[in-house]
Design a protein around this motif. Structure first.
Motif, short mmCIF file in Angstrom:
data_model
loop_
_atom_site.label_atom_id
_atom_site.label_comp_id
_atom_site.label_asym_id
_atom_site.label_seq_id
_atom_site.Cartn_x
_atom_site.Cartn_y
_atom_site.Cartn_z
N UNK A 640 0.84 -1.19 0.00
CA UNK A 640 0.00 0.00 0.00
C UNK A 640 0.88 1.24 0.00
N UNK A 641 0.52 2.21 -0.86
CA UNK A 641 1.24 3.48 -0.89
C UNK A 641 0.85 4.34 0.31
N UNK A 642 1.81 5.12 0.82
CA UNK A 642 1.48 6.15 1.80
C UNK A 642 0.66 7.23 1.09
N UNK A 643 -0.05 8.05 1.85
CA UNK A 643 -0.91 9.05 1.24
C UNK A 643 -0.14 10.13 0.49
N UNK A 644 1.12 10.37 0.89
CA UNK A 644 1.93 11.36 0.16
C UNK A 644 2.75 10.74 -0.96
N UNK A 645 2.65 9.42 -1.15
CA UNK A 645 3.34 8.74 -2.24
C UNK A 645 4.83 8.58 -2.07
N UNK A 646 5.36 8.86 -0.87
CA UNK A 646 6.81 8.77 -0.67
C UNK A 646 7.24 7.40 -0.14
N UNK A 647 6.32 6.66 0.43
CA UNK A 647 6.66 5.38 1.05
C UNK A 647 5.74 4.28 0.53
N UNK A 648 6.24 3.08 0.68
CA UNK A 648 5.48 1.90 0.34
C UNK A 648 5.38 1.03 1.59
N UNK A 649 4.16 0.77 2.08
CA UNK A 649 3.93 -0.02 3.29
C UNK A 649 3.57 -1.46 2.90
#
Length: 713
Positions: A640-649
């Motif tokens: 799942x992408x973080x809401x700001x698109x900087x991380x991948x969970x």
């Protein structure tokens, strides 16, 4: 007596309710007994709604069954009648949340002396009619020798007796669970297989430090009594026919199979069986032979582990071995690597006579015959992700009876999922490990460093807020239905209904639609669209293979999804990532996505992340450069992408179950929260809150031992 029972005619079919036989254009149609009984109940009330509970009470009287049994039976019935080709509405209509209605025209005829030939069906003659034929033969035979008349009469009468015996067998009820009682209540983690020596049951409990503890209880129930072993980790295989030894396995040097040991049932010093190592093992009923397997190879040795010889090499790994009570047959369970259904095979107790018995379910490990050899009892599921149940395969063979081709699904008693079962030595009971699920949504509290209830801990998973934050959607357990509610969980509204099963979903950017991965029983997983305020689901794709969970482009014009591989151990160039244009309905392939799956579109629209099939490593496609790049991640589940698109969970189960995030810019990996002890049944799979807090589904259920009283016939 069947003489006054009606015959129902609908379309090309005739159901003879007296004989419990279904025909199509005069030809017998094989149909499982519960499906036939369900059809009869619907025909008796044709044109009228039959409530689900009424159907279950009539078809499974005095038996604990789940609604899924009825849904699966209706699915089999529709498949037999060809109703699936007409979306299930040619004969049987589903009334959502209520029940079913038989909607086709029905003609009814009562068989009696005057109307026995009303319906032109190729049926064997009734016994009375046969006796009349026999008498006529004898009259005509007056012009021939008396010997020919006698032979003809005896032959016809024998046929009549045979027909009567076959009909008697056809009317015999299927085995069923009539009552259950709980034997343990300690709440400790229990592992199969469950074994019995008659007066006692043996199983494994997990200790607080993660070690295995061998315990036993009387078959009447009670507190588990530990049996001392020197092994912190071991696997149970069998109890000796003399009831004095337990066969178990421990880690073997070289990593192939487990070293075989015998241990006195009262505890004591274990003894190694030669130098044998095995994946599965079982003693023969007389105690003189030992069957065991390594991978696809089946071996036979003396009971002390000496004089081993190979019997056969199967096409895939052997996952269970059982001896028939007479010692003439070995029944082995195969787990094909290709994702095909598991298989059960028989082979002679000394080799030869290899034949496949069943290919249908995702089986649990092994199984056992009832002491008289009439039924083979095992646990299985309809597919690898479904709830497991107890099944009984009829193995009786006689002049009037051949072994059944399909097992009887005994179902779950009460709210349980059965994960291991063994018949008692008195044949009146089955003992089983019953898992009672208690799933709840939980959010990770970074300050407390633990998971706390989310949305009051409702039994759900895959919970995600709408883009405007005014609604939350989630999937309920165990129904796998899609729901929408207020952000705090109040005012829930169900959006999808069984038999449609939903596995995952994504909100559209404008919040007006939800794209979901769903399927009907027996059908592949497909991408569906449904209005978020409620309405009829609409199938978006029309392929023939399973499809993965969808993800939206930020502008809401396209959806990306990956093919779902039948096995993560096998790559295939035709599998990849696909894009659907919602306006034109055209589907295109994402360049360079061969052997990738599980696609997720980034919030800014620049990237699509996906996983490699065999290693589940992260790869990211950049729309600006048109190229893929790899991220140095452990094996990934539920990305799942973080809401700001900087991380991948994501969560990972490679070494320690935990949730991680990886930074897109430089690939930096961070471990965020441990999943050890949460019992999350769906991995992670639930997503992120608006502040990127982790949401999971944890299972606080428990496994206990139950005694199931059986009615075999």
């Amino acid at each position: 007596m069947s003489s006054d029972k009606p015959i129902y005619q609908f379309g090309p079919f005739q159901l003879d309710s007296g004989r419990r036989l279904l025909f199509c254009d005069g030809r017998p149609v094989p149909l499982r007994q519960k499906a036939l009984e369900t059809l009869l109940v619907l025909l008796e009330s044709h044109g009228e709604l039959v409530e689900k509970q009424i159907l279950m009470d009539k078809v499974w009287p005095e038996t604990f069954v789940e609604e899924g049994n009825l849904s699966f039976t209706i699915h089999l019935l529709r498949k037999t009648l060809g109703d699936e080709r007409n979306h299930g509405n040619r004969f049987i209509e589903t009334v959502p949340r209520r029940g079913y209605r038989f909607v086709a025209p029905v003609e009814l005829t009562v068989r009696n002396g005057a109307t026995s030939n009303t319906i032109n069906v190729a049926l064997p003659a009734e016994p009375d009619a046969t006796r009349q034929v026999s008498k006529a033969v004898l009259v005509r035979a007056g012009h021939r020798t008396w010997r020919w008349a006698l032979v003809a009469g005896v032959t016809v009468l024998s046929l009549a007796a045979l027909i009567a015996a076959l009909r008697l067998h056809a009317s015999l009820p299927s085995p069923r669970i009539v009552h259950y009682s709980q034997l343990t209540s300690d709440g400790r983690t229990k592992l199969g297989p469950l074994l019995t020596d008659g007066p006692r049951l043996y199983f494994v409990e997990k200790t607080t430090d993660g070690a295995n503890s061998l315990v036993s209880i009387p078959v009447s129930g009670g507190d588990p009594v530990p049996i001392q072993t020197p092994f912190p980790k071991f696997t149970l295989f069998a109890v000796s026919p003399a009831r004095s030894q337990i066969l178990l396995g421990t880690s073997a040097s070289g990593g192939q199979g487990e070293a075989l040991w015998t241990l006195p049932t009262s505890g004591g010093t274990p003894r190694r069986l030669g130098n044998l190592a095995a994946d599965c093992a079982a003693w023969s009923p007389e105690g003189q032979r030992l069957a065991y397997s390594i991978g696809p190879d089946l071996y036979l040795a003396k009971s002390n582990g000496m004089e081993s010889q190979k019997l056969v090499t199967m096409k895939s790994s052997i996952g269970g071995i059982s001896w028939s009570p007479d010692g003439r047959t070995l029944r082995i369970l195969l787990h094909p690597p290709s994702g095909d259904p598991d298989e059960i095979w028989d082979i002679g107790g000394r080799g030869g006579n290899l034949r496949r018995v069943l290919q249908r379910y995702a089986f649990s490990k092994g199984g056992s015959w009832t002491p008289d050899g009439s039924y083979f009892v095992f646990t299985a599921a309809l597919n690898s992700g479904a709830r497991s149940f107890i099944a009984a395969l009829d193995d009786r063979r006689s002049l009037f009876h051949s072994a059944a081709s399909l097992p009887t699904q005994l179902g779950s008693a009460g709210p349980f999922e059965f994960i291991s079962a063994v018949p008692g030595l008195d044949s009146e009971k089955i003992f089983a490990l019953g898992l009672q699920h208690r799933p709840e949504l939980a959010r990770y509290d970074a300050r407390l460093k633990e998971f706390v209830p989310y949305l009051r801990g409702i039994p759900a998973y895959w919970a995600n807020l709408s883009p405007d934050g005014q609604s939350i959607a989630y999937l309920s357990l165990p129904q796998h239905a899609l729901w929408r509610a207020r952000p705090d969980g109040d005012a829930p509204i169900q959006l999808t209904f069984p038999p449609l099963e939903v596995d995952g979903f994504a909100w559209s950017p404008d919040g007006k639609q939800i794209a979901m991965r769903a399927r009907e029983p027996g059908q592949p997983w497909r991408i569906y669209l449904i209005p978020s305020q409620g309405g009829a689901p609409r199938m978006l794709t029309s392929g023939t293979t399973d499809e993965g969970i969808p993800s939206w482009s930020p502008d809401g014009r396209r959806i990306v999804f990956g093919d779902w591989p039948i096995s993560e151990a096998v790559e295939h160039d035709r599998l990849g990532i696909h894009l659907v244009d919602l306006e034109t309905k055209a589907t295109t392939d994402l360049p360079g996505s061969e052997n990738l799956w599980t696609a997720r579109w980034s919030p800014d629209g620049r990237y699509i992340a996906a996983l490699t099939i065999t290693s589940r490593r992260l790869r990211v496609f950049d729309w600006v450069t048109g190229k893929w790049r790899s991220l140095n991640s452990p094996p990934v589940n539920n990305p799942s992408w973080s809401h700001n698109g900087k991380y991948f969970y994501f969560d990972s189960t490679e070494v320690n179950r935990a949730i991680y995030r990886i930074r897109l810019a430089d690939g930096k990996l961070e471990r965020l929260a441990s999943l050890q002890g949460t019992g999350a049944p769906t991995g992670w799979g639930s997503g992120l809150t608006p502040d990127d807090s982790l949401v999971i589904t944890q299972d606080l259920g428990f496994i206990e031992i139950y005694a199931l009283d059986m009615k075999w016939r």
